[in-house]
Design an enzyme around this catalytic site. Structure first.
Site, PDB file in Angstrom:
ATOM      1  N   CYS A 114       1.185  -1.520  -0.096  1.00  0.00           N
ATOM      2  CA  CYS A 114       0.323   0.318  -0.099  1.00  0.00           C
ATOM      3  C   CYS A 114       1.221   1.599  -0.503  1.00  0.00           C
ATOM      4  CB  CYS A 114      -1.034   0.023   1.374  1.00  0.00           C
ATOM      5  SG  CYS A 114      -1.892  -1.345   1.273  1.00  0.00           S
ATOM      6  N   HIS A 264      -3.833   7.196   1.291  1.00  0.00           N
ATOM      7  CA  HIS A 264      -4.034   5.688   0.457  1.00  0.00           C
ATOM      8  C   HIS A 264      -5.613   5.421   1.340  1.00  0.00           C
ATOM      9  CE1 HIS A 264      -3.947   1.705   0.161  1.00  0.00           C
ATOM     10  NE2 HIS A 264      -3.948   1.306   1.729  1.00  0.00           N
ATOM     11  N   ASN A 294     -10.137  -0.411  -1.903  1.00  0.00           N
ATOM     12  CA  ASN A 294      -8.577  -0.497  -1.343  1.00  0.00           C
ATOM     13  C   ASN A 294      -7.560  -1.143  -3.273  1.00  0.00           C
ATOM     14  OD1 ASN A 294      -5.860  -0.864  -0.868  1.00  0.00           O
ATOM     15  ND2 ASN A 294      -6.092  -1.809   1.062  1.00  0.00           N
TER      16      ASN A 294
END
Length: 337
Positions: A114, A264, A294
């Protein structure tokens, strides 16, 4: 001579097929209410069986290169961030390079999950500052849907992830006024491998026995992602707030000076908690997790492109990003757009 870098082009791409929370209700023991309450996610895009990570990356890259006013042949390096490669090896950056038709240039693959895009942005910024490169393509792309446990057993993780790609071109620029001119101001990166198994995929690998992959490993479900959600949440909030504060301090600005926050997109609750800790007005945070889920390394450039298209991100704005992910890895960046 001192060199600086700036983001000159931005692009993104998601596969056309949308899976809503109601679609996932038919696959696993979950509900639209449960997913939204815990994550903020309403839908995600998943690829068809013939689409790979580099396919998504190619679409986003072409848009970013055109947005920068360049041709593919002007790119002199590729930095590709992904945890879902086309193949174990070679790196997916090589497959993207071939599809772009730009042989011989340097290609890096970044495996920082990530936080991968910010690691890639930092790498590109440093190479441009060194004077060795002029136009670097930084890509974050993921195909999660082919690696998720879509049964009731996997619901805690599988509801979170979507497929998509985002790309930016990082180019050499001259900065006369650092308070006005577009440029990457700072990147700040960290990791702590003692938490590696709190969010990971155990197999395939060389640390799981005599074979990298076996029927036994598959039967145990060790090829699916595993997550300690509470631990990830606590550390994500703490580390994102810390690194963003550190970047602001080093640049002599405060969070109040930031015009837009591109965090993020792991969980809407994480971003809201970071905003609470740092006293950031919610309207300054641009979130896309509701419609994409995500997408790991793709979330920041994907959100950046949407923010530009919606008029939320405009030239001259001071932008801040922060990310946290598996590893644990985390980081932040400030740049003038």
């Amino acid at each position: 001579m001192a060199f600086n870098s700036r983001i000159t082009g931005v692009g993104s791409f998601v596969p056309p097929k949308i899976y809503t929370n109601h679609d996932l209700e038919k696959m696993m023991d979950t509900s639209d209410e449960w997913i939204i309450q815990r994550t903020g996610i309403e839908q995600r895009h998943w690829v068809d069986e013939s689409t790979s990570t580099s396919d998504l990356a190619l679409e986003a890259s072409n848009i970013a290169i055109a947005d920068a006013g360049l041709k593919a042949s002007d790119i002199d390096m590729i930095v590709f961030a992904t945890l879902s490669p086309d193949h174990d090896f070679p790196g997916t950056g090589c497959f993207l390079q071939a599809k772009l038709g730009i042989p011989n240039i340097c290609v890096f693959d970044v495996r920082q999950q990530c936080t991968g895009f910010l690691y890639g942005l930092s790498l590109a910024d440093k190479f441009v500052q060194s004077g060795s490169h002029k136009n670097i393509l930084v890509v974050g792309a993921e195909v999660h849907s082919k690696g998720l446990d879509k049964t009731p057993k996997g619901r805690a993780v599988s509801v979170l992830f979507g497929d998509g790609a985002g790309a930016v071109v990082v180019s050499r620029t001259e900065v006369k006024d650092k308070n006005k001119d577009a440029h990457v101001m700072i990147t700040n990166l960290h990791a702590d491998g003692s938490y590696a198994k709190e969010l990971w995929v155990p197999a395939p690998g060389t640390a799981v026995g005599p074979d990298r992959m076996s029927h036994g490993l598959i039967d145990e479900g060790l090829h699916f992602p595993e997550m300690n959600g509470k631990t990830v949440f606590v550390h994500a909030v703490k580390r994102m707030a810390e690194t963003l504060t550190q970047s602001c301090k080093e640049m002599g600005v405060t969070v109040n000076d930031i015009d837009l926050f591109l965090f993020h997109q792991a969980n809407l609750r994480i971003n809201s908690k970071v905003a609470e800790v740092l006293q950031i007005p919610e309207e300054k945070i641009y979130n896309t997790i509701q419609k994409y889920g995500n997408t790991t390394a793709a979330t920041i450039p994907l959100g950046m492109h949407d923010a530009i298209k919606e008029g939320k991100l405009k030239e001259g704005m001071l932008v801040a990003s922060a990310a946290f992910g598996s590893g644990f890895t985390w980081g932040s960046a400030l740049w003038r757009y």
